[in-house]
Scaffold this active site. Sequence first.
Site, PDB file in Angstrom:
ATOM      1  N   CYS A   9      10.653  -6.218   5.113  1.00 37.31           N
ATOM      2  CA  CYS A   9      11.595  -6.908   4.616  1.00 37.31           C
ATOM      3  C   CYS A   9      12.778  -6.392   4.048  1.00 37.31           C
ATOM      4  CB  CYS A   9      11.183  -8.389   3.955  1.00 37.31           C
ATOM      5  SG  CYS A   9      10.018  -9.313   4.305  1.00 37.31           S
ATOM      6  N   GLY A  38      13.710  -6.239   9.339  1.00 34.51           N
ATOM      7  CA  GLY A  38      12.973  -7.520   9.620  1.00 34.51           C
ATOM      8  C   GLY A  38      13.882  -8.288  10.888  1.00 34.51           C
ATOM      9  N   ASN A 112      10.874  -8.773  -1.031  1.00 41.19           N
ATOM     10  CA  ASN A 112      10.683  -7.657  -0.143  1.00 41.19           C
ATOM     11  C   ASN A 112       9.258  -6.945  -0.953  1.00 41.19           C
ATOM     12  OD1 ASN A 112      11.574  -4.308   0.771  1.00 41.19           O
ATOM     13  ND2 ASN A 112      10.079  -5.440   1.562  1.00 41.19           N
ATOM     14  N   GLY A 113       8.180  -7.198  -0.123  1.00 38.13           N
ATOM     15  CA  GLY A 113       6.974  -6.478  -0.873  1.00 38.13           C
ATOM     16  C   GLY A 113       5.802  -7.451  -0.593  1.00 38.13           C
ATOM     17  N   CYS A 248       7.399   4.069  -1.910  1.00 34.25           N
ATOM     18  CA  CYS A 248       6.535   4.415  -0.562  1.00 34.25           C
ATOM     19  C   CYS A 248       7.020   5.540   0.214  1.00 34.25           C
ATOM     20  CB  CYS A 248       6.650   2.952   0.244  1.00 34.25           C
ATOM     21  SG  CYS A 248       6.274   2.919   2.067  1.00 34.25           S
ATOM     22  N   TYR A 254       9.572   6.256   8.261  1.00 31.01           N
ATOM     23  CA  TYR A 254       9.760   5.453   9.398  1.00 31.01           C
ATOM     24  C   TYR A 254      10.825   4.050   8.900  1.00 31.01           C
ATOM     25  CZ  TYR A 254       8.622   1.484  12.648  1.00 31.01           C
ATOM     26  OH  TYR A 254       8.745   0.254  13.670  1.00 31.01           O
ATOM     27  N   SER A 295      12.944   5.989  15.733  1.00 34.01           N
ATOM     28  CA  SER A 295      12.628   6.793  14.557  1.00 34.01           C
ATOM     29  C   SER A 295      12.100   8.169  14.558  1.00 34.01           C
ATOM     30  CB  SER A 295      11.694   5.831  13.650  1.00 34.01           C
ATOM     31  OG  SER A 295      10.421   5.801  14.496  1.00 34.01           O
ATOM     32  N   ASP A 357       6.916  11.798  17.808  1.00 35.00           N
ATOM     33  CA  ASP A 357       7.158  10.591  17.049  1.00 35.00           C
ATOM     34  C   ASP A 357       6.822  10.339  15.567  1.00 35.00           C
ATOM     35  OD1 ASP A 357       7.311   7.770  17.197  1.00 35.00           O
ATOM     36  OD2 ASP A 357       5.626   7.476  18.681  1.00 35.00           O
ATOM     37  N   ASP A 358       6.994   9.188  15.149  1.00 34.55           N
ATOM     38  CA  ASP A 358       6.714   9.091  13.612  1.00 34.55           C
ATOM     39  C   ASP A 358       5.501   8.892  13.142  1.00 34.55           C
ATOM     40  OD1 ASP A 358       6.646   6.387  13.160  1.00 34.55           O
ATOM     41  OD2 ASP A 358       8.240   6.320  14.584  1.00 34.55           O
ATOM     42  N   CYS A 394      -2.480  -0.360   4.134  1.00 40.06           N
ATOM     43  CA  CYS A 394      -1.393  -0.514   3.100  1.00 40.06           C
ATOM     44  C   CYS A 394      -1.517  -1.974   2.576  1.00 40.06           C
ATOM     45  CB  CYS A 394      -0.036  -0.332   3.681  1.00 40.06           C
ATOM     46  SG  CYS A 394       1.182  -0.676   2.309  1.00 40.06           S
ATOM     47  N   CYS A 444       3.909   6.944  -3.131  1.00 37.64           N
ATOM     48  CA  CYS A 444       2.675   6.606  -2.737  1.00 37.64           C
ATOM     49  C   CYS A 444       2.410   7.190  -1.468  1.00 37.64           C
ATOM     50  CB  CYS A 444       2.778   5.082  -2.595  1.00 37.64           C
ATOM     51  SG  CYS A 444       1.221   4.150  -1.950  1.00 37.64           S
ATOM     52  N   CYS A 447      -1.856   5.277   2.221  1.00 34.21           N
ATOM     53  CA  CYS A 447      -2.351   5.066   3.766  1.00 34.21           C
ATOM     54  C   CYS A 447      -2.696   6.343   4.407  1.00 34.21           C
ATOM     55  CB  CYS A 447      -1.151   4.305   4.750  1.00 34.21           C
ATOM     56  SG  CYS A 447       0.578   4.994   4.557  1.00 34.21           S
TER      57      CYS A 447
HETATM   58  S1  SF4 Z   1       0.372   2.666   1.481  1.00 30.18           S
HETATM   59 FE1  SF4 Z   1       1.661   3.927   2.783  1.00 30.18          FE
HETATM   60  S2  SF4 Z   1       2.909   2.300   3.636  1.00 30.18           S
HETATM   61 FE2  SF4 Z   1       1.907   1.328   1.972  1.00 30.18          FE
HETATM   62  S3  SF4 Z   1       3.239   1.817   0.250  1.00 30.18           S
HETATM   63 FE3  SF4 Z   1       1.738   3.469   0.384  1.00 30.18          FE
HETATM   64  S4  SF4 Z   1       2.689   4.935   1.298  1.00 30.18           S
HETATM   65 FE4  SF4 Z   1       3.976   3.216   1.771  1.00 30.18          FE
END
Ligand code: SF4
Length: 467
Positions: A9, A38, A112-113, A248, A254, A295, A357-358, A394, A444, A447
């Site tokens: 978002c 979005g 957003n989140g 993130c 991406y 991307s 690709d990403d 995620c 973070c 993932c």
């Molecule tokens: S888990 Fe991956 S996509 Fe989700 S916030 Fe962390 S780095 Fe970003």
Amino acid sequence: MCDALKEECGVFGVYNFDGHTDAANIIYYGLYALQHRGQESCGIAVNDSETVIYHKDMGLVPEVFNDIMLNHLKGSMGIGHVRSSTGNAAFRENAQPLVSKYKKGSLTIAHNGNIINAADLRKEFEDNGAIFQTTNDAEVIAYLIARERLKTHSIEEAVANSVPYLKGSFSLVVMSPKKLLAVRDPWGFRPLCFGKTEHSYIFSSETCGLDAVDAKYICDLRPGEIITVDKDGVRHDARHCSDKRKMCIFEYIYFARPDSIIEGISVYDSRIEAGRQLAIEHPVDADLVIAVPDSGIDAAIGYSKESGIPYDIGLIKNRYIGRTFIQPTQQQRVRAVKIKLNALKNTIQGKRVVVVDDSIVRGTTSNHIVQMIRDAGAAQVHMRISSPPFLYPCFFGTDIPSQDSLIAVQNSVEETRKIIGADSLGYLSLENLWKTLGKRRDHCDACFSGRYPMDVPFVSKEDIKSE
Ligand code: SF4
């Protein structure tokens, strides 16, 4: 082009400090710049002498708004939102901003989140008689702020008191009858920045939104920071700021637009560096580097620069696809690939092609892309991915699905290569991904690594690596 990831978002806010009532027009251009975040629905709410008027609907920004609509939305401050659903379904009712009325007047929110404990909070409120009209986390947040507002003397105190109740990711803009606020969660998962034009203060998910309205960048909100704007000026509240910082990392790979700068790091530069690192980590004898647009483009250029293999356009993206093709079912995604992309046969024929690709999520799209390049006459197809394999879902506002759907969880790199039909496959390692962000090591990356910054649901403890 990810085969399961939809954008998340985007939020935008405007406070005119000299009486102009064209907030909606400014928001319109800001949302246009944030459209990549979005494409499912969008909305604008403005405050006209403490009366909130708004319009929101399913569709892209230029589909939902026209001159007549924008002229109707007269107000000196307002907020806007572009949305793709993640956990929540794609209903018109869930379009934002969310406009509510309560004892202290109006409360308007764009979020957003993803709030991990939203269901618990919702249940607690419902058990006490609350009625909700949407499945949005934004409505839970609005209810929480409204409850806290009745215990405090100001909206900024209510927002500040609400922050500790919320677990997960939130970059919010909040509009009360007289004030505009922005707040970022204490981990800072999602970006949010602050700027100024000649007549207005601006909040935007990304700096490309500031650029679109000629706003001068002032700062990124710090994780946990609350900024309030009203007739008395600007106030920064740092009481929830901490060293938790977990922006993130996938925003850089991406989600964000390449012309945005997030927390001082150029998204474009980080993607070029990802391509360079990919070329160093996974070199290959080839004649041509192409990208999966859009991307993959920057990383493909980086791969070309580092390897010396010429870059050219090999896949053409259909730019006239609206929300019809941003659809959640697997069958629809498969069909969408054929409509979205086509190969340039004259460029590809007879060449050993590196395609960048990403990311790969389920692998379905990658398989179709490799086949498309082979059908165009490529002698070899080498797939290079500018991020590590997705191994964990995620919980912080993106649509990286459960582990069952992630191709890398069930398959080795070699098995994945066979499934997608490439001659070789190389992912950027996590270690080299970190090099794309300079000296920073506080994002973070859960993932990819399983190192979640907080307790998360549905993942067994033995799967989670501690920080
Ligand atoms: S888990 Fe991956 S996509 Fe989700 S916030 Fe962390 S780095 Fe970003």
